[in-house]
Design an enzyme around this catalytic site. Sequence first.
Site, PDB file in Angstrom:
ATOM      1  N   HIS A  64      -1.388   9.065  51.916  1.00  0.00           N
ATOM      2  CA  HIS A  64      -2.300   8.686  53.025  1.00  0.00           C
ATOM      3  C   HIS A  64      -3.010   7.726  52.459  1.00  0.00           C
ATOM      4  O   HIS A  64      -4.197   7.366  53.275  1.00  0.00           O
ATOM      5  CB  HIS A  64      -3.406   9.875  53.134  1.00  0.00           C
ATOM      6  CG  HIS A  64      -2.652  10.975  53.860  1.00  0.00           C
ATOM      7  ND1 HIS A  64      -2.605  11.234  55.297  1.00  0.00           N
ATOM      8  CD2 HIS A  64      -1.798  12.134  53.468  1.00  0.00           C
ATOM      9  CE1 HIS A  64      -1.898  12.509  55.430  1.00  0.00           C
ATOM     10  NE2 HIS A  64      -1.520  13.048  54.559  1.00  0.00           N
ATOM     11  N   LYS A 110     -16.745   8.040  61.934  1.00  0.00           N
ATOM     12  CA  LYS A 110     -15.905   8.334  60.737  1.00  0.00           C
ATOM     13  C   LYS A 110     -16.596   8.553  59.363  1.00  0.00           C
ATOM     14  O   LYS A 110     -18.030   8.370  59.283  1.00  0.00           O
ATOM     15  CB  LYS A 110     -14.724   7.176  60.667  1.00  0.00           C
ATOM     16  CG  LYS A 110     -15.732   5.935  60.688  1.00  0.00           C
ATOM     17  CD  LYS A 110     -14.597   4.547  60.705  1.00  0.00           C
ATOM     18  CE  LYS A 110     -14.138   4.367  62.067  1.00  0.00           C
ATOM     19  NZ  LYS A 110     -12.650   4.644  62.247  1.00  0.00           N
ATOM     20  N   ARG A 111     -15.978   8.875  58.183  1.00  0.00           N
ATOM     21  CA  ARG A 111     -16.601   8.657  56.927  1.00  0.00           C
ATOM     22  C   ARG A 111     -17.229   7.469  56.829  1.00  0.00           C
ATOM     23  O   ARG A 111     -16.790   6.451  57.462  1.00  0.00           O
ATOM     24  CB  ARG A 111     -15.724   9.011  55.859  1.00  0.00           C
ATOM     25  CG  ARG A 111     -15.307  10.446  55.760  1.00  0.00           C
ATOM     26  CD  ARG A 111     -16.512  11.348  55.500  1.00  0.00           C
ATOM     27  NE  ARG A 111     -16.964  11.298  54.214  1.00  0.00           N
ATOM     28  CZ  ARG A 111     -16.295  11.899  53.330  1.00  0.00           C
ATOM     29  NH1 ARG A 111     -15.779  13.229  53.540  1.00  0.00           N
ATOM     30  NH2 ARG A 111     -17.057  11.932  51.839  1.00  0.00           N
ATOM     31  N   LYS A 149     -14.498   0.620  55.577  1.00  0.00           N
ATOM     32  CA  LYS A 149     -14.527   0.917  57.004  1.00  0.00           C
ATOM     33  C   LYS A 149     -15.601  -0.083  57.865  1.00  0.00           C
ATOM     34  O   LYS A 149     -15.436   0.049  58.894  1.00  0.00           O
ATOM     35  CB  LYS A 149     -14.993   2.526  57.199  1.00  0.00           C
ATOM     36  CG  LYS A 149     -13.658   3.703  56.888  1.00  0.00           C
ATOM     37  CD  LYS A 149     -13.961   4.859  57.134  1.00  0.00           C
ATOM     38  CE  LYS A 149     -13.008   5.858  56.651  1.00  0.00           C
ATOM     39  NZ  LYS A 149     -11.883   6.170  57.405  1.00  0.00           N
ATOM     40  N   THR A 182      -7.034   8.189  62.822  1.00  0.00           N
ATOM     41  CA  THR A 182      -6.639   8.847  64.015  1.00  0.00           C
ATOM     42  C   THR A 182      -7.837   9.183  65.073  1.00  0.00           C
ATOM     43  O   THR A 182      -7.757   9.344  66.144  1.00  0.00           O
ATOM     44  CB  THR A 182      -6.559  10.427  63.422  1.00  0.00           C
ATOM     45  OG1 THR A 182      -7.430  10.663  62.491  1.00  0.00           O
ATOM     46  CG2 THR A 182      -5.114  10.452  62.797  1.00  0.00           C
ATOM     47  N   LYS A 229      -7.903   9.168  69.169  1.00  0.00           N
ATOM     48  CA  LYS A 229      -8.344  10.038  69.983  1.00  0.00           C
ATOM     49  C   LYS A 229      -9.608   9.266  71.071  1.00  0.00           C
ATOM     50  O   LYS A 229      -9.550   9.714  72.555  1.00  0.00           O
ATOM     51  CB  LYS A 229      -9.829  10.887  69.086  1.00  0.00           C
ATOM     52  CG  LYS A 229      -8.842  11.836  68.122  1.00  0.00           C
ATOM     53  CD  LYS A 229      -9.589  12.557  67.056  1.00  0.00           C
ATOM     54  CE  LYS A 229      -8.566  13.030  66.079  1.00  0.00           C
ATOM     55  NZ  LYS A 229      -9.416  13.160  64.677  1.00  0.00           N
TER      56      LYS A 229
HETATM   57  C1  26Q Z   1      -9.200  13.381  45.563  1.00  0.00           C
HETATM   58  C2  26Q Z   1      -9.757  13.783  44.444  1.00  0.00           C
HETATM   59  C3  26Q Z   1     -10.574  14.774  44.073  1.00  0.00           C
HETATM   60  C4  26Q Z   1     -11.596  14.896  45.043  1.00  0.00           C
HETATM   61  C5  26Q Z   1     -11.227  14.460  46.420  1.00  0.00           C
HETATM   62  C6  26Q Z   1     -10.050  13.729  46.831  1.00  0.00           C
HETATM   63  C7  26Q Z   1      -9.837  13.464  47.945  1.00  0.00           C
HETATM   64  C8  26Q Z   1     -10.142  14.138  49.104  1.00  0.00           C
HETATM   65  C9  26Q Z   1      -9.740  13.930  50.239  1.00  0.00           C
HETATM   66  C10 26Q Z   1      -8.850  12.209  48.210  1.00  0.00           C
HETATM   67  C11 26Q Z   1      -8.902  11.679  49.552  1.00  0.00           C
HETATM   68  C12 26Q Z   1      -9.047  12.559  50.724  1.00  0.00           C
HETATM   69  C13 26Q Z   1      -8.865  12.112  52.079  1.00  0.00           C
HETATM   70  C14 26Q Z   1      -8.222  11.290  52.310  1.00  0.00           C
HETATM   71  C15 26Q Z   1      -7.980  10.856  53.853  1.00  0.00           C
HETATM   72  O1  26Q Z   1      -8.768  11.517  54.816  1.00  0.00           O
HETATM   73  N1  26Q Z   1      -7.356  10.030  54.269  1.00  0.00           N
HETATM   74  C16 26Q Z   1      -7.330   9.603  55.689  1.00  0.00           C
HETATM   75  O2  26Q Z   1      -6.113  10.130  56.044  1.00  0.00           O
HETATM   76  C17 26Q Z   1      -5.923  10.274  57.560  1.00  0.00           C
HETATM   77  C18 26Q Z   1      -4.680  10.914  58.142  1.00  0.00           C
HETATM   78  O3  26Q Z   1      -3.447  10.173  57.752  1.00  0.00           O
HETATM   79  C19 26Q Z   1      -5.669   8.560  57.737  1.00  0.00           C
HETATM   80  O4  26Q Z   1      -5.616   8.507  59.160  1.00  0.00           O
HETATM   81  C20 26Q Z   1      -6.705   7.793  57.151  1.00  0.00           C
HETATM   82  O5  26Q Z   1      -6.208   6.294  57.452  1.00  0.00           O
HETATM   83  C21 26Q Z   1      -6.820   7.880  55.844  1.00  0.00           C
HETATM   84  O6  26Q Z   1      -8.084   7.279  55.354  1.00  0.00           O
END
Ligand code: 26Q
Length: 803
Positions: free
Chosen positions: A352, A540-541, A546, A648, A652
């Site tokens: 991702h 979004k975050r 972003k 995403t 939406k």
């Molecule tokens: C990793 C290690 C330690 C703590 C947290 C994490 C962690 C947690 C969540 C790293 C990444 C995430 C989330 C990533 C994420 O949401 N990515 C998004 O995924 C979507 C679905 O595929 C995409 O549409 C987005 O582009 C992408 O940013």
Amino acid sequence: MIQEKERFKQLFLTALNHTTGKQVEEATDQDAYVALSTVLSNYIQEKHQDSVKQATSKQVYYFSMEFLIGGLLQTHLSYLTLEEDVTEVLQELGFSLDDIKACEHDPGLGNGGLGRLAACFLDSFASLNLSGNGVGLRYRYGLFNQRLENGRQFELPDHWLSEGYVWEFRKPSEAVEVSFGGQVESSVKNGKLQFELEHAEIVRAVPYDIPILGYQTDKVNTLRLWAAEPTSDQVLEKAKYEDFGSEMLTYQRKLEALTDFLYPDDSTDDGKILRLKQEYFLVSAGIQSILAKFEKRKLAWSNLPNFLSFHINDTHPAFLIPELMRILMDEKGLSWDDAWEITTQSVSYTNHTTLQEALETWPENWVKVFLPRIYMILVEMNERFCQQMWEKYPGEFDRIAQLALIADGQIKMAHVAIVGSHSINGVAKLHTEILKKKEMRLFYQAYPDRFNNKTNGISHRRWLMLANPYLTKLITEAIGDEWLQSPKQLIKLLDFQEDSIFLEKLQQVKLHNKQLLANYVQKEQGIVINPNAIFDVQVKRIHGYKRQLLNILHIIYLYRELKNDPNKSFPPRVFIFAGKAAPGYYFAKQIIQLIDTVAKIVNQDPIVKEKLQVVFLENFSNQLAEKIIPAADVSEQLSTATKEASGTGNMKMMMNGALTLGTMDGANIEIFDKVGKGNIYPFGLSAKEVLHFQQSNEYVARDIYHTDDRIRYAVDQLVKAEDFLENEGLFHDVYHALVTYNDEYFVLKDFADYAKQQARISNEYQERNKWTQKSLINIAYSGQFSSDDTIASYASDIWDLRE
Ligand code: 26Q
């Protein structure tokens, strides 16, 4: 049958009495929520059991550290076609279904896109009659609740279980044990080398099952969330030696703490040993219980990949690979080669992100200490893999060093995931190309057949049918209801492009949704926003890439324009922001504060406030998204090209008739390809250009700052603060990130083009019919982004999964 109104009423009253001890006259909405959900939950549980019994074909298990499933009451009523009857019965009893729904807590068991994608996928699995189940963790606290005070973000615990959670079923009889630490002892038994873990700390994993309904099908899949508890032996053992007092409680808490909270997506955070343990806990518990069930079927292990697929949502569950190897070898007696064949054939992986800082690595030392047997297997995997690569690329030291699973004391989880699986997919075409050509180039060269694209999708049921009932009704009146089952049928809406009555109705629906959002904003923030203004949305975050900063700098520029020329022709705009910053991400928190500062000034300014308003809505969540997205006119998707894997939220908003203002990044490109350039507002550097500037050092942000006076004005406000005087000094770091440290995310570089498209929007929005036509075209093509389609491709190309 629950479908009969009178029967339902009786069930409801009984449940009300059993769960609250109250009669209907004394019951609150919350009481009614619990009673109603309990009735549904019991009914669904029966359906669930039937469905599980019938499922004999292949099963997919989607392992994810995050699931953002959102509220389920509305979904269940709708999927079971009960909404009308239930509304009536409740009305007779003096309740409003809307008020009852408002009592539901949204389990925030995820950070953002990745967690919501997992939830949309579960919805599609069941609705397509496919056996696809989720495996995750039951965090006691979800992602923090966000509060803003003077623009500063504060994080409060999200105790989502405080009122209980009616949709889950605890299954203590299916608990398993997960081991941490200890020493690996080897011995030779029957001429075979055996490994056993001794003196490990054992944590009990208890599953909680949430049934996942499909839309008007009999399929009910399972989302199984694991919670950590002490084993009963441990409790008794402790109790023997110690007072049944504080020490034991401390010990118990220590073990339970494993699944206490969800880690925010925060690469700067230290102290992540607990996260490492969480990841292993998830896969170990998950795999053990799945294999136990498989063993009951008494099939040969070599058959496993024909009956089971394990999918890992990013690398977070990548320890699944060595864990499956461990069980197959140490517990089931398979050889390395046989276990390896089964593992690689049954595991697949979605990537991702290509952001370097987000690619997961774990210090070798941690893994050695906390997961000693897993560590040994990873070392062996690495040795065998490097050996293979050595045979394939003799003499190429550099290449092999870069491919290695373990290097510089770190275990590279993406490498583990690629080597240990048969399929690696990106989440949008561009993203997959970047993986193949750049980020994972050497792996692509070694294993070209493993790489494939699966563009993300969204559940059109949740994000259109449930979130936007007025639009749903209008669409169904026009083209019938087949689109609910086959979302690509939305394309039939193209026939209404010239139908002025239909376009007028479409406009009315949007206006109505905007009014509902305006009511919410007024209730929450006391700000009255104008529903006739353009609702321009970025939710979004909060993250550097972003580029919420681009949006707010442009607002600062607009503010000056309107101050200088209050009579300027400018259709009113409301800029709406929402999103959480990771607690340790200083820059992102500064951006929130900047938005809030600008909002306060703009909203109070009598000269501009009729034309320009800015709101930041607190605590973005599934629930809030469902209010905001149907009301959006403009969907801001501003990521620096190459950085957003897919996005995403873009899909939406498109599905709800918003027009995209976006870079050629992630899935924006695919939206562009579908709707055509007249129905989208693209801007900014292309991926190729971004890569060029990153490599060439030809980009000098300061030059742009000096040549474009709009930019200089806006950027200067961060430090000179002519209009934002009170906050002088607050945004120095943001200023320096742009000017002194050369604007890592190309905000200044893309500003001019962005402003140009924004001006185009202002012009074109005034041609109401044309705008509404464009909106209609976006809705018509959005069916192509249904997660039903995405899941159908995963099912056929990756999992070989059929109904
Ligand atoms: C990793 C290690 C330690 C703590 C947290 C994490 C962690 C947690 C969540 C790293 C990444 C995430 C989330 C990533 C994420 O949401 N990515 C998004 O995924 C979507 C679905 O595929 C995409 O549409 C987005 O582009 C992408 O940013």
